[in-house]
Design a protein around this motif. Sequence first.
Motif, PDB file in Angstrom:
ATOM      1  N   GLY A  52       0.852  -1.341   0.030  1.00 33.18           N
ATOM      2  CA  GLY A  52      -0.104  -0.040  -0.090  1.00 33.18           C
ATOM      3  C   GLY A  52       0.822   1.167  -0.028  1.00 33.18           C
ATOM      4  O   GLY A  52       1.837   1.286   0.677  1.00 33.18           O
ATOM      5  N   CYS A  53       0.284   2.372  -0.889  1.00 36.67           N
ATOM      6  CA  CYS A  53       1.377   3.432  -0.787  1.00 36.67           C
ATOM      7  C   CYS A  53       0.066   4.590  -1.150  1.00 36.67           C
ATOM      8  O   CYS A  53      -0.772   4.290  -1.870  1.00 36.67           O
ATOM      9  CB  CYS A  53       2.421   3.365  -1.991  1.00 36.67           C
ATOM     10  SG  CYS A  53       3.319   4.919  -2.121  1.00 36.67           S
ATOM     11  N   ASN A  54       0.665   5.762  -0.695  1.00 34.40           N
ATOM     12  CA  ASN A  54      -0.302   6.907  -1.049  1.00 34.40           C
ATOM     13  C   ASN A  54       0.299   7.644  -2.150  1.00 34.40           C
ATOM     14  O   ASN A  54      -0.376   9.012  -2.105  1.00 34.40           O
ATOM     15  CB  ASN A  54      -0.276   7.915   0.520  1.00 34.40           C
ATOM     16  CG  ASN A  54       1.034   7.837   1.005  1.00 34.40           C
ATOM     17  OD1 ASN A  54       2.054   7.427   0.700  1.00 34.40           O
ATOM     18  ND2 ASN A  54       1.169   8.699   2.173  1.00 34.40           N
ATOM     19  N   GLN A  55       1.322   7.431  -2.627  1.00 37.62           N
ATOM     20  CA  GLN A  55       1.757   8.098  -3.958  1.00 37.62           C
ATOM     21  C   GLN A  55       1.693   7.230  -5.247  1.00 37.62           C
ATOM     22  O   GLN A  55       1.304   5.881  -4.763  1.00 37.62           O
ATOM     23  CB  GLN A  55       3.318   8.570  -3.681  1.00 37.62           C
ATOM     24  CG  GLN A  55       3.365   9.651  -2.694  1.00 37.62           C
ATOM     25  CD  GLN A  55       4.820  10.410  -2.682  1.00 37.62           C
ATOM     26  OE1 GLN A  55       5.055  11.467  -2.451  1.00 37.62           O
ATOM     27  NE2 GLN A  55       5.889   9.665  -3.132  1.00 37.62           N
ATOM     28  N   ASN A  56       1.754   7.626  -6.272  1.00 38.09           N
ATOM     29  CA  ASN A  56       1.905   6.972  -7.351  1.00 38.09           C
ATOM     30  C   ASN A  56       2.900   7.409  -8.236  1.00 38.09           C
ATOM     31  O   ASN A  56       2.602   8.032  -9.219  1.00 38.09           O
ATOM     32  CB  ASN A  56       0.391   6.754  -8.251  1.00 38.09           C
ATOM     33  CG  ASN A  56       0.380   5.824  -9.062  1.00 38.09           C
ATOM     34  OD1 ASN A  56       1.059   4.961  -9.436  1.00 38.09           O
ATOM     35  ND2 ASN A  56      -1.007   5.841  -9.684  1.00 38.09           N
ATOM     36  N   CYS A  57       4.144   7.060  -7.936  1.00 35.27           N
ATOM     37  CA  CYS A  57       5.191   7.878  -8.876  1.00 35.27           C
ATOM     38  C   CYS A  57       5.391   7.053 -10.188  1.00 35.27           C
ATOM     39  O   CYS A  57       5.051   5.831 -10.370  1.00 35.27           O
ATOM     40  CB  CYS A  57       6.309   7.527  -8.003  1.00 35.27           C
ATOM     41  SG  CYS A  57       6.410   8.152  -6.378  1.00 35.27           S
ATOM     42  N   GLU A  64       3.706  -2.987  -7.944  1.00 35.78           N
ATOM     43  CA  GLU A  64       2.440  -3.816  -7.343  1.00 35.78           C
ATOM     44  C   GLU A  64       2.659  -3.946  -5.827  1.00 35.78           C
ATOM     45  O   GLU A  64       1.691  -4.553  -5.224  1.00 35.78           O
ATOM     46  CB  GLU A  64       3.069  -5.408  -7.562  1.00 35.78           C
ATOM     47  CG  GLU A  64       4.307  -5.948  -6.874  1.00 35.78           C
ATOM     48  CD  GLU A  64       5.496  -5.318  -7.510  1.00 35.78           C
ATOM     49  OE1 GLU A  64       5.573  -4.808  -8.240  1.00 35.78           O
ATOM     50  OE2 GLU A  64       6.715  -5.624  -6.635  1.00 35.78           O
ATOM     51  N   THR A  65       3.179  -2.743  -5.319  1.00 32.32           N
ATOM     52  CA  THR A  65       3.013  -2.442  -3.876  1.00 32.32           C
ATOM     53  C   THR A  65       2.031  -1.437  -3.518  1.00 32.32           C
ATOM     54  O   THR A  65       1.962  -1.018  -2.395  1.00 32.32           O
ATOM     55  CB  THR A  65       4.314  -2.258  -3.235  1.00 32.32           C
ATOM     56  OG1 THR A  65       4.720  -1.256  -3.769  1.00 32.32           O
ATOM     57  CG2 THR A  65       5.312  -3.235  -3.609  1.00 32.32           C
ATOM     58  N   ILE A  66       1.455  -0.595  -4.655  1.00 34.50           N
ATOM     59  CA  ILE A  66       0.956   0.611  -4.527  1.00 34.50           C
ATOM     60  C   ILE A  66      -0.542   0.371  -3.863  1.00 34.50           C
ATOM     61  O   ILE A  66      -1.021   0.863  -2.895  1.00 34.50           O
ATOM     62  CB  ILE A  66       0.887   1.246  -5.667  1.00 34.50           C
ATOM     63  CG1 ILE A  66       2.210   1.639  -6.103  1.00 34.50           C
ATOM     64  CG2 ILE A  66      -0.266   2.355  -5.652  1.00 34.50           C
ATOM     65  CD1 ILE A  66       2.117   2.525  -7.448  1.00 34.50           C
ATOM     66  N   GLN A  67      -1.514  -0.617  -4.483  1.00 30.78           N
ATOM     67  CA  GLN A  67      -2.704  -0.979  -4.117  1.00 30.78           C
ATOM     68  C   GLN A  67      -2.726  -2.191  -3.435  1.00 30.78           C
ATOM     69  O   GLN A  67      -1.836  -3.071  -3.576  1.00 30.78           O
ATOM     70  CB  GLN A  67      -3.640  -0.774  -5.346  1.00 30.78           C
ATOM     71  CG  GLN A  67      -3.573   0.427  -6.083  1.00 30.78           C
ATOM     72  CD  GLN A  67      -4.213   1.249  -5.455  1.00 30.78           C
ATOM     73  OE1 GLN A  67      -4.958   1.301  -4.531  1.00 30.78           O
ATOM     74  NE2 GLN A  67      -4.010   2.744  -5.766  1.00 30.78           N
ATOM     75  N   THR A 171      10.862   6.148   3.950  1.00 34.09           N
ATOM     76  CA  THR A 171       9.646   6.541   3.581  1.00 34.09           C
ATOM     77  C   THR A 171       9.480   7.649   2.745  1.00 34.09           C
ATOM     78  O   THR A 171      10.338   8.441   2.638  1.00 34.09           O
ATOM     79  CB  THR A 171       9.030   7.228   5.162  1.00 34.09           C
ATOM     80  OG1 THR A 171       7.670   8.035   4.863  1.00 34.09           O
ATOM     81  CG2 THR A 171      10.027   8.368   5.809  1.00 34.09           C
ATOM     82  N   ASN A 172       8.152   7.915   1.957  1.00 35.03           N
ATOM     83  CA  ASN A 172       8.101   8.893   1.154  1.00 35.03           C
ATOM     84  C   ASN A 172       7.864  10.454   1.722  1.00 35.03           C
ATOM     85  O   ASN A 172       7.672  11.496   0.894  1.00 35.03           O
ATOM     86  CB  ASN A 172       7.091   8.608  -0.050  1.00 35.03           C
ATOM     87  CG  ASN A 172       5.600   8.375   0.594  1.00 35.03           C
ATOM     88  OD1 ASN A 172       5.371   8.878   1.657  1.00 35.03           O
ATOM     89  ND2 ASN A 172       4.802   7.552  -0.219  1.00 35.03           N
ATOM     90  N   GLY A 173       7.665  10.237   2.934  1.00 34.77           N
ATOM     91  CA  GLY A 173       7.725  11.678   3.645  1.00 34.77           C
ATOM     92  C   GLY A 173       6.155  11.969   3.840  1.00 34.77           C
ATOM     93  O   GLY A 173       5.938  12.968   4.323  1.00 34.77           O
TER      94      GLY A 173
HETATM   95  S1  SF4 Z   1       8.025   4.653  -5.711  1.00 37.50           S
HETATM   96 FE1  SF4 Z   1       7.881   4.508  -3.766  1.00 37.50          FE
HETATM   97  S2  SF4 Z   1       6.671   6.382  -3.050  1.00 37.50           S
HETATM   98 FE2  SF4 Z   1       6.397   6.227  -5.273  1.00 37.50          FE
HETATM   99  S3  SF4 Z   1       4.551   4.910  -5.423  1.00 37.50           S
HETATM  100 FE3  SF4 Z   1       6.330   3.292  -5.670  1.00 37.50          FE
HETATM  101  S4  SF4 Z   1       6.292   2.752  -3.675  1.00 37.50           S
HETATM  102 FE4  SF4 Z   1       5.041   4.725  -3.535  1.00 37.50          FE
END
Ligand code: SF4
Length: 302
Positions: A52-57, A64-67, A171-173
């Motif tokens: 799970g991630c709150n960004q979508n770089c 595959e870790t974002i959602q 962390t992405n901060g």
């Molecule tokens: S690069 Fe890191 S912060 Fe950016 S979407 Fe992927 S997991 Fe999230």
Amino acid sequence: MRKESGDSVVSCSAWTGGKEDIGKEMRAPVNKIIPFSAVDGYGNRTAVFFQGCNQNCLYCHNPETIQECIHCGACVTTCPAGALSLSDAGRVVYDISKCCNCDTCLKTCTNNASPRIRHMTSKELLEEIRAYLPFIDGVTASGGECSLRSDFLTEFFERIKKEKKTAYMDTNGQIPLWDKKELLAVLDKTMIDLKAGTEEDHRKLTGMGLENPVENIRRMAAIGKLYEIRTVVVPDVVDNARTVALGASLIADVPDVRYKLIKFRHYGVRSEYAGIKEPSDAVMEELRELAAAKGVKNIVVT
Ligand code: SF4
Ligand code: SF4
Ligand code: SF4
């Protein structure tokens, strides 16, 4: 991806965006555990990647870790090893004992998710990594975005500290850490991304603003809990010199803090972003010199 040991059959659940209470115990979705890592903080460390991630770089190397899994079932039929099935309740069930780590499921999923998630308690997670403890300096929580699991991390890091190991976060901060007093009490160091040097660039690259990463860097440096900042250098997408100038200005006065400049590479990125250019060695050297000229003492280029 490495194969994890431990419980053999697990099921996915929808991402809550924070702590998860399945039954009475707090659980968090663990995507992967790397027993020994030399690139996730000081010394030899076990790295735990949360889902799970709150960004979508744009350039995310682990999309595959974002959602979290939405149990559409698409990956179940493509698994060549029979490691995935659908329960009567319509949930994906993952049998780790059958998984051959072929990554076919990850390639099938169009939701930036993985079916290979284990929802673990902090106690289960500690027991999973216990065999590594004699050989490591500490544990690093990563992701996805591990700070989305701050309550869980507080509990997990309390256990890690009792084992006399250090606790780091990568962390992405975006989640303000400075208010999380209980977590800070058991957290040794952070490694914080600085992905762009202007608000416009940061939003274009990540979908989120720049304010919280900058504030986290400032505040973690001020309380001695910043190990390094990290910038992935991506030509033609953001102004990399602006990013490095900002990063250098934030840490120039804290000589122990390392600035890691990471060359963007195509490995693992989504196919639609495969055309993003990789930076040359000359570009990386220019940025290293820029950071040094602005007073950063500890610079690593990878
Ligand atoms: S690069 Fe890191 S912060 Fe950016 S979407 Fe992927 S997991 Fe999230
Ligand atoms: S394809 Fe993706 S969303 Fe669908 S079940 Fe598999 S992991 Fe979950
Ligand atoms: S990586 Fe995915 S598709 Fe491959 S065996 Fe494991 S669960 Fe099945």
